[in-house]
Structures are given as C-alpha cells and as structure tokens.
Write a protein that holds these residues in place. Structure first.
Motif, PDB file in Angstrom:
ATOM      1  N   GLU A  12      43.862  41.973  45.390  1.00  0.00           N
ATOM      2  CA  GLU A  12      43.615  41.829  46.681  1.00  0.00           C
ATOM      3  C   GLU A  12      42.555  40.814  46.976  1.00  0.00           C
ATOM      4  O   GLU A  12      42.780  40.198  47.834  1.00  0.00           O
ATOM      5  N   THR A  13      41.697  40.757  46.040  1.00  0.00           N
ATOM      6  CA  THR A  13      40.689  39.651  46.328  1.00  0.00           C
ATOM      7  C   THR A  13      41.433  38.212  45.974  1.00  0.00           C
ATOM      8  O   THR A  13      40.721  37.244  46.820  1.00  0.00           O
ATOM      9  N   GLU A  16      43.056  37.308  49.094  1.00  0.00           N
ATOM     10  CA  GLU A  16      42.169  36.886  50.204  1.00  0.00           C
ATOM     11  C   GLU A  16      41.796  35.426  50.056  1.00  0.00           C
ATOM     12  O   GLU A  16      41.459  34.563  51.151  1.00  0.00           O
ATOM     13  N   ALA A  17      41.702  34.868  48.856  1.00  0.00           N
ATOM     14  CA  ALA A  17      41.289  33.402  48.796  1.00  0.00           C
ATOM     15  C   ALA A  17      42.621  32.569  48.346  1.00  0.00           C
ATOM     16  O   ALA A  17      42.563  31.556  47.442  1.00  0.00           O
ATOM     17  N   LYS A  18      43.361  32.647  49.192  1.00  0.00           N
ATOM     18  CA  LYS A  18      44.663  31.885  48.942  1.00  0.00           C
ATOM     19  C   LYS A  18      44.678  30.454  49.188  1.00  0.00           C
ATOM     20  O   LYS A  18      45.536  29.661  48.950  1.00  0.00           O
ATOM     21  N   TYR A  57      36.177  27.098  51.548  1.00  0.00           N
ATOM     22  CA  TYR A  57      35.310  28.273  51.571  1.00  0.00           C
ATOM     23  C   TYR A  57      33.991  28.093  51.754  1.00  0.00           C
ATOM     24  O   TYR A  57      33.109  28.643  51.488  1.00  0.00           O
ATOM     25  N   PRO A  70      35.813  34.664  48.557  1.00  0.00           N
ATOM     26  CA  PRO A  70      36.005  35.902  48.080  1.00  0.00           C
ATOM     27  C   PRO A  70      35.883  36.310  46.688  1.00  0.00           C
ATOM     28  O   PRO A  70      35.387  37.229  46.230  1.00  0.00           O
TER      29      PRO A  70
END
Length: 81
Positions: A12-13, A16-18, A57, A70
């Motif tokens: 999942e993390t 989030e950082a795709k 980011y 993330p």
C-alpha cells in the motif's frame, strides 16, 4: 561488493509513491543515498530532501526542502534509518 539492501515496505505504501522515478531504489540499492533526518525544536523528526527538484516528493518548507515520500517515511518508521 556490498550486499544489496533489502527493506520490506507494505505494498500500500509503495502504491502511494507511484511517482517515484527511481523505481524505489532506496529499498534495494545499498549505495542509494536516503534523504536525511533532522530533529526540530520540538524533538520531532523531519526528512530533509537530498534530491531537490529531481524528486516529485520534494516540497519547500521555508528555507528547507523536505521529503514527503511515503516510502522514505516508512523506512524511517520501520527501520530507524
């Protein structure tokens, strides 16, 4: 030759950082330089971005460029690095 870094972060993390343009090299490349950690006046940690505008980011906070990735935050939370 160093052993490759193997850090396990929840899927999942990672999702989030795709926007990561380095294919999450921070998880597998032992030579990859992670963004630094600094302590604020109230003793909380803040990620200081070492990649600057090359990273999607990175975000300016006053005079600093901070890391909002993330995955990097999960690495610090889970492994203390």
């Amino acid at each position: 030759m160093q052993n490759p870094r193997r850090l396990n972060i929840p899927l999942e993390t990672l999702l989030e950082a795709k926007k990561c343009s380095k294919q999450h090299a921070c998880l597998t490349d032992s030579d990859y330089m992670l963004c630094g950690i600094s302590l604020t006046a109230d003793n909380t940690s803040r990620m200081i971005c070492g990649k600057g505008s090359d990273c999607p980011y990175s975000s300016r906070l006053g005079k600093e460029i901070v890391c909002t990735c993330p995955v990097r935050h999960a690495i610090h939370s889970k492994y203390g690095i």
